[in-house]
Design an enzyme around this catalytic site. Structure first.
Site, mmCIF file in Angstrom:
data_model
loop_
_atom_site.group_PDB
_atom_site.id
_atom_site.type_symbol
_atom_site.label_atom_id
_atom_site.label_comp_id
_atom_site.label_asym_id
_atom_site.label_seq_id
_atom_site.Cartn_x
_atom_site.Cartn_y
_atom_site.Cartn_z
ATOM 1 N N PHE A 75 0.834 -1.200 0.000
ATOM 2 C CA PHE A 75 0.000 0.000 0.000
ATOM 3 C C PHE A 75 0.865 1.245 0.000
ATOM 4 O O PHE A 75 1.827 1.351 0.766
ATOM 5 C CB PHE A 75 -0.905 0.028 1.232
ATOM 6 C CG PHE A 75 -1.740 1.267 1.329
ATOM 7 C CD1 PHE A 75 -2.895 1.401 0.577
ATOM 8 C CD2 PHE A 75 -1.363 2.313 2.155
ATOM 9 C CE1 PHE A 75 -3.665 2.561 0.653
ATOM 10 C CE2 PHE A 75 -2.121 3.463 2.236
ATOM 11 C CZ PHE A 75 -3.278 3.589 1.477
ATOM 12 N N VAL A 76 0.507 2.170 -0.864
ATOM 13 C CA VAL A 76 1.108 3.499 -0.884
ATOM 14 C C VAL A 76 -0.046 4.492 -0.795
ATOM 15 O O VAL A 76 -1.010 4.391 -1.562
ATOM 16 C CB VAL A 76 1.932 3.729 -2.173
ATOM 17 C CG1 VAL A 76 2.481 5.139 -2.229
ATOM 18 C CG2 VAL A 76 3.063 2.703 -2.279
ATOM 19 N N GLY A 132 7.086 6.066 -7.839
ATOM 20 C CA GLY A 132 8.048 4.968 -7.801
ATOM 21 C C GLY A 132 8.163 4.282 -6.453
ATOM 22 O O GLY A 132 8.972 3.368 -6.298
ATOM 23 N N GLY A 142 5.871 2.389 -4.774
ATOM 24 C CA GLY A 142 5.373 1.007 -4.841
ATOM 25 C C GLY A 142 6.345 0.099 -5.563
ATOM 26 O O GLY A 142 6.599 -1.026 -5.130
ATOM 27 N N ASN A 183 -9.774 -5.280 -8.365
ATOM 28 C CA ASN A 183 -8.847 -4.213 -7.977
ATOM 29 C C ASN A 183 -8.005 -3.780 -9.182
ATOM 30 O O ASN A 183 -6.819 -4.101 -9.295
ATOM 31 C CB ASN A 183 -7.964 -4.684 -6.819
ATOM 32 C CG ASN A 183 -7.197 -3.546 -6.182
ATOM 33 O OD1 ASN A 183 -7.041 -2.478 -6.766
ATOM 34 N ND2 ASN A 183 -6.705 -3.790 -4.978
ATOM 35 N N TYR A 207 0.769 -4.175 -10.962
ATOM 36 C CA TYR A 207 1.539 -5.406 -11.073
ATOM 37 C C TYR A 207 1.838 -5.764 -12.519
ATOM 38 O O TYR A 207 2.898 -6.304 -12.825
ATOM 39 C CB TYR A 207 0.832 -6.557 -10.347
ATOM 40 C CG TYR A 207 0.829 -6.384 -8.853
ATOM 41 C CD1 TYR A 207 2.025 -6.279 -8.148
ATOM 42 C CD2 TYR A 207 -0.347 -6.316 -8.128
ATOM 43 C CE1 TYR A 207 2.051 -6.110 -6.782
ATOM 44 C CE2 TYR A 207 -0.345 -6.148 -6.762
ATOM 45 C CZ TYR A 207 0.857 -6.048 -6.083
ATOM 46 O OH TYR A 207 0.862 -5.874 -4.732
#
Length: 70
Positions: free
Chosen positions: A23-24, A32, A34, A61, A68
């Protein structure tokens, strides 16, 4: 933050890492952070002689899936 814990692969006969949450905060996304967290996590198995990193993403999500995939 990245919340992860060790697991064990009977297939590899080695421990691994399971990423539970990455989580960010929204105000800090697209900077950058994450990617840096994920890269750090990806290096840990080599440092610890683990076999792999595993995680899953909920199908709805889309922001996480996009991250990803990138």
């Amino acid at each position: 933050f990245a919340l992860f814990f060790p697991n064990y692969s009977t297939f590899l006969a080695r421990p691994g890492i399971y990423l539970e949450d990455l989580f960010v905060a929204p105000a800090f996304r697209n900077q950058g952070i994450g990617t840096a967290l994920l890269l750090h996590l990806a290096r840990l198995p080599n440092q610890r002689n683990y076999g792999r990193v595993e995680w899953s993403v909920l199908a709805w999500n889309e922001p996480a899936l996009g991250f990803y995939r990138s």
